[in-house]
Scaffold this motif. Structure first.
Motif, mmCIF file in Angstrom:
data_model
loop_
_atom_site.group_PDB
_atom_site.id
_atom_site.type_symbol
_atom_site.label_atom_id
_atom_site.label_comp_id
_atom_site.label_asym_id
_atom_site.label_seq_id
_atom_site.Cartn_x
_atom_site.Cartn_y
_atom_site.Cartn_z
ATOM 1 N N ARG A 42 0.824 -1.207 0.000
ATOM 2 C CA ARG A 42 0.000 0.000 0.000
ATOM 3 C C ARG A 42 0.859 1.259 0.000
ATOM 4 N NH1 ARG A 42 -3.465 -2.936 3.601
ATOM 5 N NH2 ARG A 42 -2.515 -1.909 5.413
ATOM 6 N N SER A 43 1.956 1.231 0.750
ATOM 7 C CA SER A 43 2.851 2.390 0.794
ATOM 8 C C SER A 43 3.494 2.622 -0.569
ATOM 9 C CB SER A 43 3.944 2.167 1.848
ATOM 10 O OG SER A 43 3.390 2.048 3.138
ATOM 11 N N VAL A 44 3.899 1.551 -1.239
ATOM 12 C CA VAL A 44 4.498 1.680 -2.568
ATOM 13 C C VAL A 44 3.498 2.269 -3.560
ATOM 14 C CG1 VAL A 44 5.385 0.376 -4.549
ATOM 15 C CG2 VAL A 44 6.213 -0.139 -2.239
ATOM 16 N N LEU A 45 2.270 1.765 -3.530
ATOM 17 C CA LEU A 45 1.261 2.206 -4.491
ATOM 18 C C LEU A 45 0.913 3.681 -4.330
ATOM 19 C CD1 LEU A 45 -1.061 -0.928 -4.400
ATOM 20 C CD2 LEU A 45 0.399 -0.193 -6.297
ATOM 21 N N ARG A 46 1.058 4.194 -3.122
ATOM 22 C CA ARG A 46 0.774 5.623 -2.896
ATOM 23 C C ARG A 46 1.857 6.532 -3.458
ATOM 24 N NH1 ARG A 46 -1.205 3.855 2.373
ATOM 25 N NH2 ARG A 46 0.846 4.309 3.267
ATOM 26 N N GLY A 47 3.012 5.962 -3.823
ATOM 27 C CA GLY A 47 4.151 6.784 -4.208
ATOM 28 C C GLY A 47 4.151 7.271 -5.638
ATOM 29 N N GLY A 48 3.327 6.681 -6.509
ATOM 30 C CA GLY A 48 3.292 7.098 -7.906
ATOM 31 C C GLY A 48 4.607 6.860 -8.633
ATOM 32 N N PHE A 49 5.273 5.752 -8.343
ATOM 33 C CA PHE A 49 6.583 5.469 -8.926
ATOM 34 C C PHE A 49 6.457 4.965 -10.360
ATOM 35 C CE2 PHE A 49 6.968 4.604 -4.307
ATOM 36 C CZ PHE A 49 7.825 5.639 -3.987
ATOM 37 N N VAL A 50 7.548 5.117 -11.114
ATOM 38 C CA VAL A 50 7.584 4.692 -12.514
ATOM 39 C C VAL A 50 8.199 3.309 -12.645
ATOM 40 C CG1 VAL A 50 8.535 5.189 -14.808
ATOM 41 C CG2 VAL A 50 7.682 7.064 -13.368
ATOM 42 N N ASN A 51 9.304 3.082 -11.952
ATOM 43 C CA ASN A 51 9.951 1.765 -12.032
ATOM 44 C C ASN A 51 10.446 1.333 -10.654
ATOM 45 O OD1 ASN A 51 11.966 3.633 -11.896
ATOM 46 N ND2 ASN A 51 13.117 2.891 -13.657
ATOM 47 N N MET A 52 10.181 0.089 -10.358
ATOM 48 C CA MET A 52 10.441 -0.451 -9.026
ATOM 49 C C MET A 52 11.380 -1.649 -9.122
ATOM 50 S SD MET A 52 7.599 -2.240 -6.538
ATOM 51 C CE MET A 52 7.964 -3.962 -6.209
ATOM 52 N N LEU A 53 12.286 -1.759 -8.161
ATOM 53 C CA LEU A 53 13.162 -2.916 -8.021
ATOM 54 C C LEU A 53 12.830 -3.619 -6.720
ATOM 55 C CD1 LEU A 53 15.645 -4.675 -8.742
ATOM 56 C CD2 LEU A 53 17.070 -2.952 -7.599
ATOM 57 N N ASP A 54 12.443 -4.886 -6.814
ATOM 58 C CA ASP A 54 12.166 -5.689 -5.621
ATOM 59 C C ASP A 54 13.331 -6.637 -5.402
ATOM 60 O OD1 ASP A 54 10.732 -6.760 -3.455
ATOM 61 O OD2 ASP A 54 9.939 -8.380 -4.713
ATOM 62 N N LEU A 55 14.102 -6.394 -4.355
ATOM 63 C CA LEU A 55 15.286 -7.197 -4.054
ATOM 64 C C LEU A 55 14.930 -8.363 -3.144
ATOM 65 C CD1 LEU A 55 17.871 -4.332 -3.434
ATOM 66 C CD2 LEU A 55 17.712 -5.827 -5.436
ATOM 67 N N ALA A 56 15.668 -9.472 -3.304
ATOM 68 C CA ALA A 56 15.385 -10.701 -2.551
ATOM 69 C C ALA A 56 13.910 -11.053 -2.708
ATOM 70 C CB ALA A 56 15.761 -10.534 -1.082
ATOM 71 N N THR A 57 13.456 -11.049 -3.960
ATOM 72 C CA THR A 57 12.029 -11.200 -4.242
ATOM 73 C C THR A 57 11.482 -12.552 -3.834
ATOM 74 O OG1 THR A 57 10.349 -10.779 -5.950
ATOM 75 C CG2 THR A 57 12.282 -12.057 -6.610
ATOM 76 N N GLY A 58 12.347 -13.577 -3.731
ATOM 77 C CA GLY A 58 11.870 -14.897 -3.359
ATOM 78 C C GLY A 58 10.890 -15.433 -4.391
ATOM 79 N N THR A 59 9.699 -15.822 -3.951
ATOM 80 C CA THR A 59 8.677 -16.310 -4.869
ATOM 81 C C THR A 59 7.799 -15.186 -5.401
ATOM 82 O OG1 THR A 59 7.213 -16.836 -3.014
ATOM 83 C CG2 THR A 59 8.634 -18.599 -3.839
ATOM 84 N N GLY A 60 8.251 -13.943 -5.198
ATOM 85 C CA GLY A 60 7.643 -12.808 -5.876
ATOM 86 C C GLY A 60 6.467 -12.141 -5.195
ATOM 87 N N ASP A 61 6.283 -12.352 -3.899
ATOM 88 C CA ASP A 61 5.093 -11.819 -3.231
ATOM 89 C C ASP A 61 4.917 -10.320 -3.421
ATOM 90 O OD1 ASP A 61 3.888 -14.100 -2.191
ATOM 91 O OD2 ASP A 61 5.217 -14.148 -0.460
ATOM 92 N N ILE A 62 5.961 -9.540 -3.147
ATOM 93 C CA ILE A 62 5.839 -8.081 -3.247
ATOM 94 C C ILE A 62 5.640 -7.656 -4.693
ATOM 95 C CG2 ILE A 62 6.991 -5.873 -2.848
ATOM 96 C CD1 ILE A 62 6.103 -7.271 -0.293
ATOM 97 N N ALA A 63 6.478 -8.155 -5.590
ATOM 98 C CA ALA A 63 6.386 -7.778 -7.004
ATOM 99 C C ALA A 63 5.021 -8.134 -7.582
ATOM 100 C CB ALA A 63 7.495 -8.469 -7.793
ATOM 101 N N LEU A 64 4.527 -9.319 -7.292
ATOM 102 C CA LEU A 64 3.239 -9.751 -7.819
ATOM 103 C C LEU A 64 2.089 -8.935 -7.243
ATOM 104 C CD1 LEU A 64 3.867 -13.591 -7.675
ATOM 105 C CD2 LEU A 64 3.590 -12.241 -9.755
ATOM 106 N N SER A 65 2.171 -8.611 -5.966
ATOM 107 C CA SER A 65 1.106 -7.820 -5.335
ATOM 108 C C SER A 65 1.020 -6.430 -5.942
ATOM 109 C CB SER A 65 1.339 -7.717 -3.824
ATOM 110 O OG SER A 65 1.212 -8.979 -3.208
ATOM 111 N N VAL A 66 2.181 -5.799 -6.151
ATOM 112 C CA VAL A 66 2.178 -4.468 -6.767
ATOM 113 C C VAL A 66 1.697 -4.551 -8.214
ATOM 114 C CG1 VAL A 66 3.629 -2.532 -7.487
ATOM 115 C CG2 VAL A 66 3.993 -3.588 -5.252
#
Length: 218
Positions: A42-66
């Motif tokens: 939710r905090s990421v989505l409020r930021g209006g970012f153009v490109n995001m890097l998800d480090l130590a993504t694992g099975t992709g939870d954060i990247a997939l959710s965004v």
């Protein structure tokens, strides 16, 4: 800044536990890991970012959710475990999410140009790298001026009673639960030591200030 080591000797074999990693996380965190990730997303989505890097993504939870909530952001997800990334790719395909780039790489030597991302996330991954300060230097290098870093991590509770029960659970019960879920109990014994050796919130804030990231951190 109080002197603290940026090194970690605890390097689990994530390839070996990839198949049961998500179930283990939900079980050992009593469902709280998913709640914490939702707060971060939710905090990421409020930021209006153009490109995001998800480090130590694992099975992709954060990247997939965004990615499931916005198609306006280009997302790059990096992990050192090929088995984890394969699971993440399969999850993205099932969800029809094509605006994520999956990269196998090392947090200590990120394969990206300077100032490449305006948002970087790290969920439960910073304490697992062998040289945490080098990882922070790399984050600083690839983050655009004015970009933001979102770090989600465990640390030892300061309050005595919470610390007492935390020690019992993380040292004895958590490896047992992780072992039941993945069949690799030894892979989870590192977690207690990695959390115990990780920075306190104050130490991490001091370190991020030292590297010019304090105003970029949420």
């Amino acid at each position: 800044m109080k002197e603290t080591s940026g090194k970690s000797d605890f390097q689990p074999d994530f390839d070996a536990i990839a198949h049961g990693y998500d179930r283990a996380n939900d079980l050992i965190s009593l469902g709280m890991a998913d709640l914490w990730r939702r707060v971060l997303v939710r905090s990421v989505l409020r930021g209006g970012f153009v490109n995001m890097l998800d480090l130590a993504t694992g099975t992709g939870d954060i990247a997939l959710s965004v990615a499931s909530k916005t198609s306006a952001m280009q997302i790059t997800a990096l992990d050192s475990s090929g088995a984890m990334l394969e699971i993440a790719r399969q999850r993205a395909e099932r969800k029809g999410l094509s605006h994520i780039s999956w990269v196998k790489g090392d947090m200590l030597a990120l394969p990206f140009a300077d100032n490449a991302f305006d948002c970087i996330t790290v969920a439960f991954g910073l304490r697992n790298v062998s040289d945490r300060q080098q990882a922070i230097r790399e984050i600083r290098r690839v983050l655009k001026p004015g970009g933001q870093v979102f770090i989600l991590e465990f640390s030892m509770p300061r309050q005595f009673l919470l610390r007492f029960f935390f020690n019992i659970y993380f040292r004895w019960f958590m490896p047992l639960l992780g072992g039941i879920t993945t069949g690799k109990m030894s892979a989870f014994t590192y977690l207690y030591q990695s959390v115990k050796s990780f920075y306190s919130p104050g130490q991490l804030s001091d370190l991020l200030t030292e590297y010019g990231l304090l105003n970029s951190v949420r």
